[in-house]
Motif scaffolding. Sequence first.
Motif, short mmCIF file in Angstrom:
data_model
loop_
_atom_site.label_atom_id
_atom_site.label_comp_id
_atom_site.label_asym_id
_atom_site.label_seq_id
_atom_site.Cartn_x
_atom_site.Cartn_y
_atom_site.Cartn_z
N MET A 239 29.56 -30.93 23.08
CA MET A 239 28.68 -29.77 22.94
C MET A 239 28.90 -29.07 21.60
O MET A 239 30.04 -28.88 21.17
CB MET A 239 28.92 -28.78 24.09
N LEU A 240 27.80 -28.69 20.94
CA LEU A 240 27.88 -27.94 19.68
C LEU A 240 28.19 -26.48 19.99
O LEU A 240 27.30 -25.70 20.32
CB LEU A 240 26.57 -28.08 18.90
N VAL A 241 29.45 -26.14 19.88
CA VAL A 241 29.94 -24.86 20.35
C VAL A 241 29.26 -23.68 19.66
O VAL A 241 28.98 -22.65 20.28
CB VAL A 241 31.47 -24.80 20.17
N ASP A 242 28.97 -23.81 18.38
CA ASP A 242 28.38 -22.69 17.65
C ASP A 242 26.94 -22.41 18.07
O ASP A 242 26.37 -21.39 17.68
CB ASP A 242 28.45 -22.93 16.14
N ARG A 243 26.35 -23.28 18.90
CA ARG A 243 24.99 -23.06 19.40
C ARG A 243 24.99 -22.38 20.77
O ARG A 243 23.91 -22.14 21.33
CB ARG A 243 24.26 -24.41 19.48
N ILE A 244 26.15 -22.08 21.32
CA ILE A 244 26.22 -21.39 22.61
C ILE A 244 25.81 -19.94 22.40
O ILE A 244 26.35 -19.25 21.53
CB ILE A 244 27.64 -21.46 23.19
N PRO A 245 24.85 -19.41 23.17
CA PRO A 245 24.39 -18.03 22.96
C PRO A 245 25.52 -17.02 23.20
O PRO A 245 26.40 -17.22 24.04
CB PRO A 245 23.29 -17.87 24.02
N ASP A 246 25.46 -15.92 22.45
CA ASP A 246 26.46 -14.86 22.62
C ASP A 246 26.41 -14.24 24.02
O ASP A 246 27.40 -13.68 24.49
CB ASP A 246 26.22 -13.75 21.59
N ALA A 275 37.86 -21.12 22.55
CA ALA A 275 37.83 -19.90 21.73
C ALA A 275 36.49 -19.19 21.85
O ALA A 275 36.43 -17.95 21.94
CB ALA A 275 38.14 -20.26 20.27
N ARG A 276 35.41 -19.96 21.86
CA ARG A 276 34.07 -19.38 21.96
C ARG A 276 33.89 -18.68 23.32
O ARG A 276 33.37 -17.55 23.38
CB ARG A 276 33.02 -20.48 21.79
N ALA A 277 34.32 -19.32 24.38
CA ALA A 277 34.19 -18.71 25.71
C ALA A 277 35.03 -17.44 25.81
O ALA A 277 34.58 -16.44 26.39
CB ALA A 277 34.62 -19.72 26.77
N ARG A 278 36.22 -17.45 25.22
CA ARG A 278 37.06 -16.26 25.25
C ARG A 278 36.40 -15.11 24.49
O ARG A 278 36.39 -13.97 24.96
CB ARG A 278 38.41 -16.59 24.62
N ASP A 279 35.79 -15.43 23.36
CA ASP A 279 35.19 -14.38 22.53
C ASP A 279 34.00 -13.71 23.21
O ASP A 279 33.77 -12.51 23.04
CB ASP A 279 34.76 -14.95 21.18
N ILE A 280 33.22 -14.48 23.98
CA ILE A 280 32.02 -13.90 24.60
C ILE A 280 32.23 -13.55 26.06
O ILE A 280 31.32 -13.06 26.73
CB ILE A 280 30.81 -14.85 24.46
#
Length: 477
Positions: A239-246, A275-280
């Motif tokens: 999965m392209l992590v940077d494309r996950i909505p905020d 990291a992305r899931a933690r941030d959002i």
Amino acid sequence: MELHIVIEGRKDLTGQLYRQLSDAIRSGRLAAGQQLPPTRLLAERLGLSRKTVAEAYGRLTLDKLVVGRVGAGSFVQAPAAPRAQRVERSGLASADIVRKWDSMATPLRHPLPEGRSRYEFIGGCATPGHFPMDEWRRCLLYALRQDPALRGRYGEAEGLPVLREAIARHIAFARGVVCTPASLVVTNGAQQALDLLGRVLLEPGCVVAVEDPGYPAARGLFASQGAQVVGVPVDGEGMLVDRIPDTARLIYVTPAHQFPLGMPMSVARRRALLARARDIGAIIIEDDYDSEFRYEGRPTDSLQCMDSEGIVVFVGTFSKVMLPELRLGYMVLPEPLVNATLTVKHLTDWHTNTMNQHALAKFIGDGYLQKHIRRCHDIYATRRERLQTLFAALLAPWFEVVPSEAGFHLAALCRKEVDIELLLRLARRTDVGLYSLANFYADQPPQQGLFLGYGAIDTLDIEPALTRVRDILVEMG
């Protein structure tokens, strides 16, 4: 068999009995193959003479609604019931909701036996002939002897302690999952685990990020719960992590064996996803549906064992490694989600079948599961190699197989323009069941290709099946 017959008056007794039995058969209340009571027994129950009942049975036999078998009795031979026509009712308050469910696509619904092909490349289906039925039967007999004091009572929503302990040991060894029995919930397959998580974590309008292409049943389930499902594209690392909505509240992924393309998520991408899931503030659902079967490279640990924040739910199933009809799955939850999930599980179905839970605990504890996995691994490895070899030879001008290290399905992408839908129809005419990759795309433009499950097709059938596919492609030009 319960047969409710009311005789009114003493006129035309044979005709009354005949008409009532005939109506029961034609309406389906008496099913095809069902045995009718012996004439003497039915006569005694209804207060009729045996001759009256025998005459009614004779008329039913002449109408070919009943067939007599020497030494066995009389059996219903019902005609095929005409398909009931859909009745549209105006003014139904829930009509729009019903139409929503009617229009929902279910591309992974398996065909009935009469609709399957001789050479079937359907996914998610294991070969039942390789399942150790004798061992499973012994485990079921063992299960019948357990907890006689609790017989006739409901079980725990989270599942039997003995099974949760067995599963915790198994997935710690096989997948590196960090858990205790207290964090593990037994479910009716992985699909129920997804449903429970959606009920706990989502409200109408919440955003769920899923892989695209991805698992249609997960997308459809979250959408049915009112979520806004957003497809996130994948590349060779997942999965392209940077494309996950905020705004995503839930992220659904298949990191061990991306469904349907097959590549594993790289370690770097896994770290980025955490990291992305933690941030959002999102929860990640790690669907580990078939990674017990690994053929290349070093085994990769689960995403859950890399999680230090308590944001990953590990979902597993025994449908792929054992039999789908058992409907046994599980999930490992972060501690804050356990009580809420058990409340929802209790409200929706109380608990999972305790008989099968006892049997599965015995099956795992006695080593039958690992033995079965090793046996199937060798079988699937041979089929996988055969598929790869034949695609590289027979079908190389048209398709290229996506590299995959685990599971028991492969994806093959088109090298040049191919009318996939036409190919599927022509293949079905030659008794070959093929499936399109397009069924797994939602928001992204679909790639042309085939989804090839090799759990249900025998090794010796792969070459004749793909030879037919090659011949069709040649004729298509």
